[in-house]
Design a protein around this motif. Structure first.
Motif, mmCIF file in Angstrom:
data_model
loop_
_atom_site.group_PDB
_atom_site.id
_atom_site.type_symbol
_atom_site.label_atom_id
_atom_site.label_comp_id
_atom_site.label_asym_id
_atom_site.label_seq_id
_atom_site.Cartn_x
_atom_site.Cartn_y
_atom_site.Cartn_z
ATOM 1 N N UNK A 6 0.680 -0.926 0.431
ATOM 2 C CA UNK A 6 -0.012 -0.067 0.025
ATOM 3 C C UNK A 6 0.882 1.656 -0.350
ATOM 4 N N UNK A 7 2.285 1.269 0.127
ATOM 5 C CA UNK A 7 3.336 2.565 -0.441
ATOM 6 C C UNK A 7 3.996 2.271 -1.419
ATOM 7 N N UNK A 8 3.946 1.487 -1.833
ATOM 8 C CA UNK A 8 5.100 0.740 -3.156
ATOM 9 C C UNK A 8 4.753 2.278 -4.339
ATOM 10 N N UNK A 9 5.118 3.493 -4.488
ATOM 11 C CA UNK A 9 4.638 4.812 -5.390
ATOM 12 C C UNK A 9 4.526 4.652 -6.046
ATOM 13 N N UNK A 10 5.807 3.159 -7.155
ATOM 14 C CA UNK A 10 5.088 2.951 -7.990
ATOM 15 C C UNK A 10 4.353 2.272 -8.512
ATOM 16 N N UNK A 11 3.713 1.712 -8.071
ATOM 17 C CA UNK A 11 2.426 0.911 -8.362
ATOM 18 C C UNK A 11 1.865 1.886 -8.452
ATOM 19 N N UNK A 12 1.768 2.869 -6.753
ATOM 20 C CA UNK A 12 0.536 3.578 -6.421
ATOM 21 C C UNK A 12 0.220 5.148 -7.592
ATOM 22 N N UNK A 13 0.919 5.305 -8.267
ATOM 23 C CA UNK A 13 1.153 6.801 -9.675
ATOM 24 C C UNK A 13 1.028 5.603 -10.481
ATOM 25 N N UNK A 14 1.235 4.535 -10.908
ATOM 26 C CA UNK A 14 0.924 3.694 -11.850
ATOM 27 C C UNK A 14 -0.842 3.683 -11.920
ATOM 28 N N UNK A 15 -1.164 2.985 -10.747
ATOM 29 C CA UNK A 15 -2.658 2.934 -9.988
ATOM 30 C C UNK A 15 -3.398 4.566 -10.644
ATOM 31 N N UNK A 16 -2.455 5.029 -10.010
ATOM 32 C CA UNK A 16 -3.599 7.094 -10.092
ATOM 33 C C UNK A 16 -3.446 7.277 -11.778
ATOM 34 N N UNK A 17 -2.524 6.578 -12.970
ATOM 35 C CA UNK A 17 -2.644 6.917 -13.919
ATOM 36 C C UNK A 17 -3.946 6.458 -14.834
ATOM 37 N N UNK A 105 1.514 12.387 -11.238
ATOM 38 C CA UNK A 105 2.238 13.095 -10.608
ATOM 39 C C UNK A 105 2.399 12.229 -8.908
ATOM 40 N N UNK A 106 3.195 11.808 -7.820
ATOM 41 C CA UNK A 106 2.275 11.027 -6.921
ATOM 42 C C UNK A 106 3.765 11.433 -6.082
ATOM 43 N N UNK A 107 3.513 12.337 -5.156
ATOM 44 C CA UNK A 107 4.561 12.900 -3.806
ATOM 45 C C UNK A 107 4.312 11.679 -2.549
ATOM 46 N N UNK A 108 5.425 11.444 -1.749
ATOM 47 C CA UNK A 108 5.211 10.771 -0.396
ATOM 48 C C UNK A 108 6.204 9.887 0.667
ATOM 49 N N UNK A 109 6.134 9.842 1.095
ATOM 50 C CA UNK A 109 6.908 8.768 2.448
ATOM 51 C C UNK A 109 6.811 6.965 1.875
ATOM 52 N N UNK A 110 7.024 6.448 1.193
ATOM 53 C CA UNK A 110 7.107 4.554 0.940
ATOM 54 C C UNK A 110 7.528 4.387 2.119
ATOM 55 N N UNK A 111 8.149 5.014 3.046
ATOM 56 C CA UNK A 111 9.061 4.405 3.942
ATOM 57 C C UNK A 111 7.970 4.320 5.284
ATOM 58 N N UNK A 112 8.224 3.137 6.485
ATOM 59 C CA UNK A 112 7.966 3.137 7.525
ATOM 60 C C UNK A 112 8.413 4.490 8.129
ATOM 61 N N UNK A 113 10.339 4.622 8.411
ATOM 62 C CA UNK A 113 9.979 5.990 8.987
ATOM 63 C C UNK A 113 10.230 6.614 8.569
ATOM 64 N N UNK A 114 9.776 7.880 9.528
ATOM 65 C CA UNK A 114 9.039 9.238 8.612
ATOM 66 C C UNK A 114 10.558 9.928 8.247
ATOM 67 N N UNK A 115 12.071 9.270 8.447
ATOM 68 C CA UNK A 115 12.792 10.612 8.385
ATOM 69 C C UNK A 115 13.661 9.571 6.655
#
Length: 147
Positions: A6-17, A105-115
């Motif tokens: 649910x946080x794989x941003x490439x997958x999410x960007x393609x699904x959004x597209x 275009x999608x922006x966010x943090x795909x990792x569990x660690x906010x840092x």
């Protein structure tokens, strides 16, 4: 530091597209702290494609226009996605090719660690070919870069 589906941003960007209702899809993503936008662009000039995507990202608040590292990260994600669309050679008009693309275009943090901070993904899908109707074929590209 495992990536979750649910946080794989490439997958999410393609699904959004590919979503049938990008507004609804974006609303769901924003609930999970993602920012995104979609649009369309067609040209024989790669500079126009970059400009259209950058403009959409700035207009929709995905990147801050006065923060260089954000524009720079977006630029690299766009170029990486264009490499996929053009099969490694980002040339269009100079070799008599044109594209008609939808983008996300999608922006966010795909990792569990906010840092780990924010990352940006650009997905492209459409047609590429000679500038003659009926001489095109499908193409897709994805670029991901850290901010």
């Amino acid at each position: 530091m495992a990536l979750r589906k649910d946080r794989c941003m490439g997958r999410l960007a393609i699904l959004l597209l590919f979503s049938d209702d990008s507004t609804e899809h974006l609303a769901k993503l924003e609930q999970s702290n993602w920012k995104g936008c979609t649009g369309k662009v067609g040209s024989m000039d790669s500079q126009k494609i970059v400009a259209a995507i950058e403009t959409a990202a700035k207009k929709n608040g995905i990147i801050q226009p006065n923060v260089y590292r954000e524009s720079h990260a977006l630029y690299h994600a766009i170029i990486e996605a264009l490499h996929g669309v053009t099969r490694g050679q980002v040339q269009l008009g100079s070799v008599l090719r044109t594209v008609g693309l939808s983008f996300a275009v999608l922006r966010g943090n795909p990792y569990d660690n906010e840092q780990e901070g924010d990352w940006i993904a650009v997905s492209l899908y459409g047609t590429i070919g000679a500038p003659v109707k009926g001489s095109e074929h499908e193409t897709i590209g994805l670029g991901i870069n850290h901010i």
